[in-house]
Motif scaffolding. Structure first.
Motif, PDB file in Angstrom:
ATOM      1  N   ARG A  60     -13.630  11.387 -73.668  1.00 18.69           N
ATOM      2  CA  ARG A  60     -13.528  11.958 -75.020  1.00 18.69           C
ATOM      3  C   ARG A  60     -14.495  11.304 -76.006  1.00 18.69           C
ATOM      4  NH1 ARG A  60      -6.952  12.248 -75.747  1.00 18.69           N
ATOM      5  NH2 ARG A  60      -6.546  13.660 -73.995  1.00 18.69           N
TER       6      ARG A  60
ATOM      7  N   ASP B 149       3.216  16.385 -82.735  1.00 21.46           N
ATOM      8  CA  ASP B 149       3.999  16.141 -81.520  1.00 21.46           C
ATOM      9  C   ASP B 149       5.507  16.243 -81.790  1.00 21.46           C
ATOM     10  OD1 ASP B 149       1.813  15.825 -79.916  1.00 21.46           O
ATOM     11  OD2 ASP B 149       1.834  13.639 -79.935  1.00 21.46           O
TER      12      ASP B 149
ATOM     13  N   MET C 162      -5.111   8.361 -78.965  1.00 24.78           N
ATOM     14  CA  MET C 162      -3.767   7.765 -78.979  1.00 24.78           C
ATOM     15  C   MET C 162      -3.869   6.309 -79.446  1.00 24.78           C
ATOM     16  SD  MET C 162      -2.423   9.175 -75.266  1.00 24.78           S
ATOM     17  CE  MET C 162      -4.001   9.474 -74.460  1.00 24.78           C
TER      18      MET C 162
ATOM     19  N   LYS D 193      -2.466   7.179 -86.287  1.00 28.59           N
ATOM     20  CA  LYS D 193      -2.309   8.440 -87.032  1.00 28.59           C
ATOM     21  C   LYS D 193      -0.921   8.585 -87.655  1.00 28.59           C
ATOM     22  CE  LYS D 193      -3.407  10.161 -83.286  1.00 28.59           C
ATOM     23  NZ  LYS D 193      -3.547  10.782 -82.021  1.00 28.59           N
TER      24      LYS D 193
ATOM     25  N   ARG E  85      -0.842  22.131 -73.779  1.00 27.02           N
ATOM     26  CA  ARG E  85      -1.938  22.470 -74.698  1.00 27.02           C
ATOM     27  C   ARG E  85      -1.727  23.841 -75.351  1.00 27.02           C
ATOM     28  NH1 ARG E  85      -3.483  17.628 -75.746  1.00 27.02           N
ATOM     29  NH2 ARG E  85      -4.220  16.476 -73.956  1.00 27.02           N
TER      30      ARG E  85
ATOM     31  N   LEU F  91      -0.126  10.828 -70.372  1.00 24.38           N
ATOM     32  CA  LEU F  91      -1.497  10.597 -69.905  1.00 24.38           C
ATOM     33  C   LEU F  91      -1.814   9.118 -69.707  1.00 24.38           C
ATOM     34  CD1 LEU F  91      -3.497  13.248 -71.995  1.00 24.38           C
ATOM     35  CD2 LEU F  91      -2.752  13.387 -69.622  1.00 24.38           C
TER      36      LEU F  91
ATOM     37  N   GLY G 221      -3.560  13.141 -79.831  1.00 28.04           N
ATOM     38  CA  GLY G 221      -4.932  12.734 -79.533  1.00 28.04           C
ATOM     39  C   GLY G 221      -5.786  13.768 -78.806  1.00 28.04           C
ATOM     40  N   GLY G 222      -5.128  14.709 -78.110  1.00 31.22           N
ATOM     41  CA  GLY G 222      -5.883  15.694 -77.340  1.00 31.22           C
ATOM     42  C   GLY G 222      -6.004  17.046 -78.029  1.00 31.22           C
TER      43      GLY G 222
ATOM     44  N   ARG H  40       3.949   8.502 -73.376  1.00 32.92           N
ATOM     45  CA  ARG H  40       2.683   9.232 -73.310  1.00 32.92           C
ATOM     46  C   ARG H  40       2.312   9.503 -71.847  1.00 32.92           C
ATOM     47  NH1 ARG H  40       1.455   5.506 -77.869  1.00 32.92           N
ATOM     48  NH2 ARG H  40       0.836   6.739 -79.669  1.00 32.92           N
TER      49      ARG H  40
HETATM   50  C1  S3P Z   1      -2.163  13.156 -76.080  1.00 28.75           C
HETATM   51  C2  S3P Z   1      -1.749  12.399 -77.158  1.00 28.75           C
HETATM   52  C3  S3P Z   1      -0.349  12.305 -77.568  1.00 28.75           C
HETATM   53  C4  S3P Z   1       0.421  13.562 -77.147  1.00 28.75           C
HETATM   54  C5  S3P Z   1       0.245  13.826 -75.683  1.00 28.75           C
HETATM   55  C6  S3P Z   1      -1.228  13.986 -75.282  1.00 28.75           C
HETATM   56  C7  S3P Z   1      -3.604  13.150 -75.705  1.00 28.75           C
HETATM   57  O1  S3P Z   1      -0.271  12.138 -78.988  1.00 28.75           O
HETATM   58  O2  S3P Z   1      -0.006  14.680 -77.885  1.00 28.75           O
HETATM   59  O3  S3P Z   1       0.833  12.764 -74.993  1.00 28.75           O
HETATM   60  O4  S3P Z   1      -4.023  14.024 -74.922  1.00 28.75           O
HETATM   61  O5  S3P Z   1      -4.360  12.286 -76.239  1.00 28.75           O
HETATM   62  P1  S3P Z   1      -0.637  10.752 -79.744  1.00 28.75           P
HETATM   63  O6  S3P Z   1      -2.118  10.739 -79.990  1.00 28.75           O
HETATM   64  O7  S3P Z   1       0.128  10.850 -81.024  1.00 28.75           O
HETATM   65  O8  S3P Z   1      -0.182   9.650 -78.884  1.00 28.75           O
END
Ligand code: S3P
Length: 174
Positions: free
Chosen positions: A141, A38, A15, A19, A62, A125, A85-86, A123
């Motif tokens: 990570r 997203d 994150m 990107k 997920r 997380l 990011g995940g 976000r």
């Molecule tokens: C996440 C990143 C977020 C989004 C969600 C989870 C992650 O996207 O998919 O909040 O697990 O790293 P960005 O990387 O665009 O913030």
């Protein structure tokens, strides 16, 4: 396996590594459509990422993320795809990305990431102490983005410089 001439670039990265911004510029330069994973999830689900996490938990999110990523990667049209990011945490997703696209990882140092995400409330997380959360997740990570075909450390670079670096690395990769 030999290198393939993919008509897709997938941006991965923690994150706040840029990107979304970089995907916009790449899309303009290449004339390929830009898709943000997203945003696509929110559009298809009709609810925000935060709402999905709150109602279905991270596991629920997920599962949706994988379904959407798969549909985006299997589409024929050339595209720049920015992932969450995940999205890299699942082996299945990593295989999908490598089989359908050139995978580009964006990196940045923790200070830059924290500066970019600290006032963000969207976000799930990173709620609470954002700096602490970033450090913890970066540790968890640590090697999660290493599978990429190309990697650009964006620390101290402008978005335009990142795009130029990607295009240069990509031309050598192809
Ligand atoms: C996440 C990143 C977020 C989004 C969600 C989870 C992650 O996207 O998919 O909040 O697990 O790293 P960005 O990387 O665009 O913030």
């Amino acid at each position: 396996m030999g290198r393939q001439r993919f008509n897709k670039l997938v941006l991965i990265g923690f994150m706040g590594t840029g990107k979304s911004t970089v995907s916009r510029l790449l899309s303009e330069q290449l004339g390929w459509k830009r898709i943000d994973g997203d945003e696509e999830i929110e559009r298809l689900e009709g609810r925000t990422i935060s709402d999905i996490f709150a109602a279905d938990g991270e596991a629920g999110f997920r599962a949706i993320e994988t379904k959407v990523l798969e549909a985006l990667l299997k589409d024929e049209a050339p595209a720049i795809i920015a992932t969450g990011g995940g999205a890299v945490l699942s082996e299945y997703n990593r295989e999908l990305m490598l089989n359908h696209a050139c995978v580009v990882a964006l990196k940045a140092n923790p200070e830059q990431i924290i500066a970019r995400v600290k006032s963000d409330t969207s976000r799930p997380l990173l709620q609470g102490n954002a700096a602490e959360r970033v450090h913890l997740l970066l540790e968890q990570r640590k090697n999660a983005y290493d599978f990429a075909n190309l990697t650009v450390d964006t620390t101290g670079m402008t978005a335009d410089e990142v795009v130029a670096a990607i295009l240069l690395e990509w031309s050598a990769f192809r």
